[in-house]
Write a protein that holds these residues in place. Structure first.
Motif, PDB file in Angstrom:
ATOM      1  N   ARG A 232       0.857  -1.183   0.000  1.00  0.00           N
ATOM      2  CA  ARG A 232       0.000   0.000   0.000  1.00  0.00           C
ATOM      3  C   ARG A 232       0.900   1.243   0.000  1.00  0.00           C
ATOM      4  O   ARG A 232       1.474   1.600   1.037  1.00  0.00           O
ATOM      5  CB  ARG A 232      -0.900   0.017   1.241  1.00  0.00           C
ATOM      6  N   LEU A 233       1.042   1.871  -1.177  1.00  0.00           N
ATOM      7  CA  LEU A 233       1.794   3.116  -1.275  1.00  0.00           C
ATOM      8  C   LEU A 233       0.857   4.296  -1.043  1.00  0.00           C
ATOM      9  O   LEU A 233      -0.356   4.178  -1.177  1.00  0.00           O
ATOM     10  CB  LEU A 233       2.455   3.216  -2.652  1.00  0.00           C
ATOM     11  N   ARG A 234       1.451   5.439  -0.693  1.00  0.00           N
ATOM     12  CA  ARG A 234       0.660   6.628  -0.323  1.00  0.00           C
ATOM     13  C   ARG A 234      -0.350   6.277   0.779  1.00  0.00           C
ATOM     14  O   ARG A 234      -1.480   6.768   0.788  1.00  0.00           O
ATOM     15  CB  ARG A 234      -0.053   7.222  -1.531  1.00  0.00           C
ATOM     16  N   CYS A 235       0.101   5.440   1.668  1.00  0.00           N
ATOM     17  CA  CYS A 235      -0.772   4.941   2.741  1.00  0.00           C
ATOM     18  C   CYS A 235      -0.136   5.303   4.082  1.00  0.00           C
ATOM     19  O   CYS A 235       0.915   4.765   4.440  1.00  0.00           O
ATOM     20  CB  CYS A 235      -0.937   3.423   2.615  1.00  0.00           C
ATOM     21  N   LYS A 236      -0.763   6.183   4.814  1.00  0.00           N
ATOM     22  CA  LYS A 236      -0.203   6.676   6.071  1.00  0.00           C
ATOM     23  C   LYS A 236      -0.895   6.002   7.252  1.00  0.00           C
ATOM     24  O   LYS A 236      -2.120   6.127   7.431  1.00  0.00           O
ATOM     25  CB  LYS A 236      -0.376   8.189   6.178  1.00  0.00           C
ATOM     26  N   ALA A 237      -0.127   5.284   8.048  1.00  0.00           N
ATOM     27  CA  ALA A 237      -0.651   4.728   9.295  1.00  0.00           C
ATOM     28  C   ALA A 237      -0.793   5.862  10.305  1.00  0.00           C
ATOM     29  O   ALA A 237       0.126   6.654  10.500  1.00  0.00           O
ATOM     30  CB  ALA A 237       0.285   3.652   9.826  1.00  0.00           C
ATOM     31  N   ARG A 238      -1.944   5.930  10.946  1.00  0.00           N
ATOM     32  CA  ARG A 238      -2.217   7.030  11.875  1.00  0.00           C
ATOM     33  C   ARG A 238      -1.996   6.640  13.318  1.00  0.00           C
ATOM     34  O   ARG A 238      -1.774   7.503  14.173  1.00  0.00           O
ATOM     35  CB  ARG A 238      -3.649   7.514  11.663  1.00  0.00           C
ATOM     36  N   ALA A 239      -2.089   5.371  13.641  1.00  0.00           N
ATOM     37  CA  ALA A 239      -1.903   4.882  15.009  1.00  0.00           C
ATOM     38  C   ALA A 239      -1.831   3.363  14.951  1.00  0.00           C
ATOM     39  O   ALA A 239      -2.069   2.744  13.906  1.00  0.00           O
ATOM     40  CB  ALA A 239      -3.052   5.325  15.913  1.00  0.00           C
ATOM     41  N   ILE A 240      -1.490   2.764  16.086  1.00  0.00           N
ATOM     42  CA  ILE A 240      -1.545   1.307  16.248  1.00  0.00           C
ATOM     43  C   ILE A 240      -2.282   1.033  17.539  1.00  0.00           C
ATOM     44  O   ILE A 240      -1.900   1.534  18.605  1.00  0.00           O
ATOM     45  CB  ILE A 240      -0.132   0.695  16.273  1.00  0.00           C
ATOM     46  N   ARG A 241      -3.347   0.275  17.453  1.00  0.00           N
ATOM     47  CA  ARG A 241      -4.210   0.023  18.614  1.00  0.00           C
ATOM     48  C   ARG A 241      -4.353  -1.473  18.857  1.00  0.00           C
ATOM     49  O   ARG A 241      -4.388  -2.258  17.917  1.00  0.00           O
ATOM     50  CB  ARG A 241      -5.592   0.641  18.386  1.00  0.00           C
ATOM     51  N   ARG A 242      -4.454  -1.836  20.129  1.00  0.00           N
ATOM     52  CA  ARG A 242      -4.708  -3.224  20.495  1.00  0.00           C
ATOM     53  C   ARG A 242      -6.190  -3.529  20.374  1.00  0.00           C
ATOM     54  O   ARG A 242      -7.042  -2.696  20.660  1.00  0.00           O
ATOM     55  CB  ARG A 242      -4.263  -3.486  21.934  1.00  0.00           C
ATOM     56  N   THR A 243      -6.498  -4.752  19.977  1.00  0.00           N
ATOM     57  CA  THR A 243      -7.860  -5.252  19.968  1.00  0.00           C
ATOM     58  C   THR A 243      -7.854  -6.640  20.617  1.00  0.00           C
ATOM     59  O   THR A 243      -6.788  -7.194  20.919  1.00  0.00           O
ATOM     60  CB  THR A 243      -8.413  -5.375  18.534  1.00  0.00           C
ATOM     61  N   GLU A 244      -9.033  -7.208  20.804  1.00  0.00           N
ATOM     62  CA  GLU A 244      -9.097  -8.544  21.387  1.00  0.00           C
ATOM     63  C   GLU A 244      -8.448  -9.575  20.474  1.00  0.00           C
ATOM     64  O   GLU A 244      -7.879 -10.566  20.931  1.00  0.00           O
ATOM     65  CB  GLU A 244     -10.553  -8.932  21.659  1.00  0.00           C
ATOM     66  N   GLU A 245      -8.527  -9.349  19.158  1.00  0.00           N
ATOM     67  CA  GLU A 245      -7.968 -10.305  18.197  1.00  0.00           C
ATOM     68  C   GLU A 245      -6.505 -10.040  17.866  1.00  0.00           C
ATOM     69  O   GLU A 245      -5.826 -10.885  17.285  1.00  0.00           O
ATOM     70  CB  GLU A 245      -8.766 -10.267  16.885  1.00  0.00           C
ATOM     71  N   GLY A 246      -6.000  -8.861  18.181  1.00  0.00           N
ATOM     72  CA  GLY A 246      -4.622  -8.512  17.822  1.00  0.00           C
ATOM     73  C   GLY A 246      -4.424  -7.010  17.767  1.00  0.00           C
ATOM     74  O   GLY A 246      -4.334  -6.349  18.799  1.00  0.00           O
ATOM     75  N   PHE A 247      -4.395  -6.470  16.538  1.00  0.00           N
ATOM     76  CA  PHE A 247      -4.157  -5.039  16.358  1.00  0.00           C
ATOM     77  C   PHE A 247      -5.102  -4.476  15.308  1.00  0.00           C
ATOM     78  O   PHE A 247      -5.574  -5.191  14.414  1.00  0.00           O
ATOM     79  CB  PHE A 247      -2.710  -4.773  15.912  1.00  0.00           C
TER      80      PHE A 247
END
Length: 452
Positions: A232-247
């Motif tokens: 995924r180019l031109r794709c900006k990750a804004r945060a990383i969050r935990r979930t019950e299944e992973g992230f």
């Protein structure tokens, strides 16, 4: 079943390596890159008929992980290694000197370089040999070495300011992007032991024969996609969050905003970006990463209407110029000669206007290369990398995190992490490999079995 879903954030050399290794281990891989290309800080652009690299990335034969990555990308031919280490050393108004090695076992291979180096007096040359032997006995992993500067260590061994300028700094500044007084002795020991002192052939220089875009970003895109990665180019990750299944990773793309799921996340971004992404997660030490700061590299580009030198590369003393490279063929110049000047630890040049740099560097090049006095300058420009590396100063070892974090499934990569190497292409690739290994080990610890 598959090995799980890995999202790699960052498409530089660390991210590319992590993605390749995770794919080979059976994971499903998505690679997110905010830029419109892979390759991170190593890329090229066009200017007239030139293909210009943002920086001059010289490597050594000991960069085994980086060279192996190029082979995996199908571009191993894009680097030519010297048969034997040789660096011409220029200075205004005097005959060139030379640093070279002989085909002898280490450390005797350096005898001609240290004892025959005409830029220093006989007593200084003899002291160089003693200092080199002392350095060969150091352990770069010793935490005490990271508490002192390279410059201090050299002074304690009686090295003169001229010896520091003419040899230790000549090589060390280029490798560490820091003056000896501002460089960690632990990293200096790593550079000189691994790159120069431990094995005779380790110091042989590799010179890129392709523009950086053709060496890194473009082949990586082809190889990763062919292996099944979702790029995924031109794709900006804004945060990383935990979930019950992973992230869950909220992203912004030209098509809009969404969130991607992941079982494992490899954060392979520069350290300031990594700290922002992990702000909501309990990652110890992230608040200290700012202490790694940044160090600049400035590249000065001069295109003459005729050849002015037969040298492919040279180091320079007593001049504004540090290192100069002939990039005429690689850049595709249709006429004349195109020289690229690489300035490390370039805080001064970073703040200078282009015209001021021109007023300093064009006369300096003409003083070094008399043929340039009769040449017309076709083009002159400057490229600046304000954050080319982290600031490799004393005390930074304690700030560099390991690949594993306190959050299961969350892994770090990047040349700024605790690789044991300076901030180089080799360090970046090794960090990606360490990150992928950690992902594999975490899968094994969880007892997940992968079948074809």
């Amino acid at each position: 079943m598959s090995g799980g879903r890995v999202v790699v954030v960052g498409g530089g050399l660390a991210g590319i390596t992590a993605a390749l290794d995770c794919l080979e281990a059976g994971f499903s891989v998505r690679l997110l890159e905010a830029r419109p290309r892979l390759g991170g800080a190593t890329y090229s652009f066009t200017r007239g008929d030139l293909v210009v690299d943002t920086g001059q990335h010289v490597l050594l034969r000991c960069y085994t992980s980086y060279l192996r990555l190029l082979e995996r990308l199908g571009v191993g031919h894009g680097v030519r290694l010297q048969r034997r280490f040789r660096v011409p050393v220029l200075a205004p108004g005097v005959k060139p000197a030379e640093l070279t090695r002989w085909n002898l076992p280490a450390p005797a291979h350096l005898a001609p370089a240290l004892l025959g180096y005409r830029r220093l007096g006989l007593a200084e040359r003899a002291r160089l040999a003693r200092t080199a032997l002392a350095m060969r006995g150091l352990d770069p992993a010793d935490p005490a070495l990271d508490e002192i500067s390279f410059g201090q260590w050299l002074r304690d061994r009686g090295e003169t300011p001229r010896s520091v300028d003419a040899l230790w700094g000549l090589l060390g500044v280029a490798a560490l992007n820091a003056e000896p007084e501002n460089a960690s002795m632990a990293l200096a020991a790593k550079v000189f032991r691994t790159g120069v002192l431990d094995e005779a052939a380790s110091c042989d220089i590799g010179i890129t024969q392709l523009p950086l875009a053709e060496l890194h970003g473009e082949p990586a895109l082809r190889v990763l996609r062919a292996a099944g990665a979702d790029i995924r180019l031109r794709c900006k990750a804004r945060a990383i969050r935990r979930t019950e299944e992973g992230f869950e990773i909220p992203i912004r793309e030209p098509a809009g905003e969404t969130a991607l799921p992941a079982d494992h996340v490899v954060v392979a971004t520069p350290h300031p970006v990594a700290a922002q992404l992990l702000a909501d997660l309990p990652v110890a030490g992230a608040e200290r990463w700012a202490g790694l700061s940044a160090a600049p590299i400035v590249n000065v580009h001069a295109h003459f209407d005729r050849r002015v030198t037969d040298l492919e590369l040279a180091a320079v003393l007593d001049s504004p110029v540090q290192w100069v490279f002939d990039r005429t063929r690689v850049a595709g110049a249709e006429r004349g000669q195109y020289l690229a000047v690489s300035q490390s630890a370039a805080s001064r040049e970073l703040e200078m206007r282009t015209e001021e740099i021109r007023e300093n560097f064009v006369p300096a090049l003409r003083e070094l290369f008399p043929a340039a006095r009769r040449a017309r300058l076709l083009d002159f420009f400057v490229t600046r990398e304000p954050s080319a590396t982290f600031r490799q100063a004393p005390g930074t070892a304690a700030l560099r995190p390991a690949a594993a974090t306190e959050v299961p499934g969350l892994v770090l990569a990047g040349a700024w992490t605790a690789t044991g190497w300076p901030d180089t292409t080799e360090g970046a690739v090794r960090s990606g490999a360490l990150a992928a290994r950690e992902v594999r080990q975490q899968r094994t610890r969880r007892g997940v079995e992968v079948t074809a």
